[in-house]
Scaffold this motif. Structure first.
Motif, PDB file in Angstrom:
ATOM      1  N   GLU A 442      -4.346 -34.737  21.688  1.00 35.64           N
ATOM      2  CA  GLU A 442      -5.582 -33.954  21.475  1.00 35.64           C
ATOM      3  C   GLU A 442      -6.184 -33.698  22.615  1.00 35.64           C
ATOM      4  O   GLU A 442      -6.797 -32.797  22.969  1.00 35.64           O
ATOM      5  CB  GLU A 442      -6.307 -34.711  20.503  1.00 35.64           C
ATOM      6  CG  GLU A 442      -5.890 -34.870  19.036  1.00 35.64           C
ATOM      7  CD  GLU A 442      -6.763 -35.690  18.263  1.00 35.64           C
ATOM      8  OE1 GLU A 442      -7.908 -36.092  18.786  1.00 35.64           O
ATOM      9  OE2 GLU A 442      -6.414 -36.173  17.172  1.00 35.64           O
ATOM     10  N   THR A 443      -6.256 -34.683  23.758  1.00 35.86           N
ATOM     11  CA  THR A 443      -6.927 -34.377  24.831  1.00 35.86           C
ATOM     12  C   THR A 443      -6.200 -33.568  25.784  1.00 35.86           C
ATOM     13  O   THR A 443      -6.733 -32.680  26.340  1.00 35.86           O
ATOM     14  CB  THR A 443      -6.878 -35.848  25.867  1.00 35.86           C
ATOM     15  OG1 THR A 443      -7.741 -36.968  25.022  1.00 35.86           O
ATOM     16  CG2 THR A 443      -7.673 -35.688  27.126  1.00 35.86           C
ATOM     17  N   LEU A 444      -4.816 -33.380  25.866  1.00 40.98           N
ATOM     18  CA  LEU A 444      -3.937 -32.655  26.530  1.00 40.98           C
ATOM     19  C   LEU A 444      -4.032 -31.141  25.866  1.00 40.98           C
ATOM     20  O   LEU A 444      -4.040 -30.256  26.786  1.00 40.98           O
ATOM     21  CB  LEU A 444      -2.551 -33.243  26.849  1.00 40.98           C
ATOM     22  CG  LEU A 444      -2.333 -34.344  27.192  1.00 40.98           C
ATOM     23  CD1 LEU A 444      -0.911 -34.945  27.060  1.00 40.98           C
ATOM     24  CD2 LEU A 444      -2.439 -34.217  28.991  1.00 40.98           C
ATOM     25  N   SER A 445      -4.257 -30.897  24.641  1.00 36.42           N
ATOM     26  CA  SER A 445      -4.056 -29.912  23.973  1.00 36.42           C
ATOM     27  C   SER A 445      -5.574 -29.151  24.253  1.00 36.42           C
ATOM     28  O   SER A 445      -5.578 -27.844  24.564  1.00 36.42           O
ATOM     29  CB  SER A 445      -4.382 -29.950  22.622  1.00 36.42           C
ATOM     30  OG  SER A 445      -2.791 -30.408  22.051  1.00 36.42           O
ATOM     31  N   LYS A 446      -6.709 -30.048  24.392  1.00 38.26           N
ATOM     32  CA  LYS A 446      -7.987 -29.322  24.860  1.00 38.26           C
ATOM     33  C   LYS A 446      -7.867 -28.729  26.104  1.00 38.26           C
ATOM     34  O   LYS A 446      -8.558 -27.776  26.580  1.00 38.26           O
ATOM     35  CB  LYS A 446      -8.929 -30.367  24.515  1.00 38.26           C
ATOM     36  CG  LYS A 446      -9.352 -30.779  23.118  1.00 38.26           C
ATOM     37  CD  LYS A 446     -10.400 -31.790  23.008  1.00 38.26           C
ATOM     38  CE  LYS A 446     -10.510 -32.225  21.391  1.00 38.26           C
ATOM     39  NZ  LYS A 446     -11.582 -33.267  21.426  1.00 38.26           N
TER      40      LYS A 446
END
Length: 448
Positions: A442-446
């Protein structure tokens, strides 16, 4: 039986391994144990092998006794095995076995080395005893020594021995062809080799590698280094890293080899290993103790011979790189397409240097270093240089330090020990294990 003990320890009668022989001699007076200190007397046996040949001739069985040095046997015992083959020692048909002492760091590769060479000489080999250095001082260790000897005698009585697991290999090898040199950039790749004037095959392989490597390189031929002898296991270097020999090897190693950006080892397979000279080079690196001083350095191998048939040597080569935390760039051999193998090795070394490529350790490296970690921590009062290095590099990664993980596992254990809670949980445990990964994605996608 008349047992000839081939003591490969350079310490002679002061060898820890030989104490197990003394124990067996005391407990079994019906057998005769004759000890020949081949490790300590190797230079004399090089001049005159006849005393060893005569002792082998008289023996009913041979017992190799030695400490494990750097994945295999000490270089002195390597040289003795070379002499046995050179002089056609009368060992064919005799039973043979081995006793080693170590901290079980790659004792399996040492044992396989002796077995392969005994079977080369037509001996009937029986599985040996791998003991910890302190085992004989315990009731359990003495019992294991007794069981080993009882089993060996039973095998001799019944004519049983280990099956010959050596792989037969083709004798013809493909020479490397000369090529134009590619432009090279500034750098320092050292090729540590063992070759003489008549080793045209290996020299041709090295020449092509240097021509294809786009980085400056140099050769260190250890055949020419004035070694005064193999490692003595004296621990003189334990406190400050200074070797007891006065041939300057410790300083030469640190100033001329370990300063390089990458190391490529080149040798011809001899007696299922890199040969006695290379083993001397390896053993003498104990002036660095158990310190992985070249961690992160790319390492490759140029090997002439039937490498594909040498499964034990393959384990040793990969294990060396893994324990040293080196980048393993591969092995180029002359078994098939020699030119392609050398070209790929040159490209791999270049890639590792350009990209600062690093590889995580596998079982060979992690397992080996855990043995060293525990050994150095226990012996830190004597091995001061090793202890200082391990502390500085965070290598004391004992599991008991991870208190948070331990407490978490206690909690999980309490929950799953209840059938009712376990039934209600369903798939929630698997989902919980994936939570930190989902959070990462999720962090990488953001960020994207």
């Amino acid at each position: 039986m008349n047992i000839l003990v081939l003591n490969g320890s350079p310490k002679g009668k002061y060898s820890i391994t030989v104490q197990t022989i003394r124990y067996l001699e005391l407990m079994h007076p019906e057998h005769t144990f004759n000890v020949l200190d081949v490790g300590q007397r190797i230079k004399a046996l090089e001049r005159d092998f006849s005393p060893a040949a005569e002792a082998i001739q008289k023996a009913d069985a041979l017992l190799f006794s030695y400490p494990v040095y750097t994945f295999i046997a000490p270089s002195q015992l390597h040289r003795f095995i070379e002499l046995m083959k050179e002089h056609a020692a009368p060992a064919e048909g005799k039973f043979a076995t081995q006793i080693t002492t170590s901290k079980h760091f790659y004792d399996v590769t040492a044992h396989r080395y002796i077995q392969d060479n005994c079977q080369d000489m037509g001996m009937r080999f029986v599985r040996g005893l791998s003991a910890d250095m302190d085992d004989l001082l315990t009731e359990k260790g003495r019992s294991e020594a007794e069981n080993f000897w009882k089993h060996f005698c039973w095998c001799v009585e019944n004519g049983f021995c280990e099956p010959d697991m050596r792989i037969r290999a083709e004798a013809a090898f493909v020479p490397a062809t000369a090529c134009e040199e590619v432009p090279s950039r500034k750098g320092d790749v050292v090729i540590v080799a063992d070759f003489g004037e008549d080793d045209a095959q290996l020299k041709g392989m090295i020449a092509r590698f240097r021509a294809k490597l786009p980085v400056e390189s140099r050769i260190v031929n250890i055949r020419e280094y004035p070694f005064k002898g193999g490692c003595l296991g004296c621990f003189n270097c334990a406190a400050d890293g200074k070797c007891i020999y006065t041939d300057g090897y410790d300083e030469y190693l640190r100033n001329n080899i370990q300063t390089a950006q990458a190391v490529v080892y080149a040798f011809k397979i001899r007696d299922h290993s890199m040969g006695a000279r290379f083993k001397m080079y390896d053993d003498r690196q104990f002036c660095n103790g158990h310190r992985t001083v070249s961690m992160g350095m790319p390492v490759g191998y140029i090997v002439s011979g039937a490498y594909g048939a040498e499964t034990n040597l393959q384990t040793i080569i990969e294990g060396r790189c893994q324990v040293g935390s080196n980048v393993f760039c591969g092995v180029a051999t002359d078994e098939r397409d020699t030119d392609a193998a050398i070209d790929q090795l040159a490209a791999s070394v270049d890639y590792a240097l350009r990209e600062s490529f690093l590889q995580p350790q596998n079982f060979y490296g992690i397992g080996g270093m855990k043995i060293f970690r525990d050994l150095i921590y226990q012996m830190r009062g004597m091995m001061k240089a090793d202890h200082k290095f391990y502390k500085a590099h965070g290598q004391y990664d004992f599991p008991q330090k991870k208190k948070g993980t331990i407490l978490k596992m206690y909690l999980v254990g309490m929950l799953i020990s209840s059938p009712k809670i376990r039934a209600k949980m369903g798939n929630k445990m698997n989902e919980g294990m994936l939570m930190p990964y989902n959070k990462l994605f999720e962090t990488l996608s953001k960020k994207k």
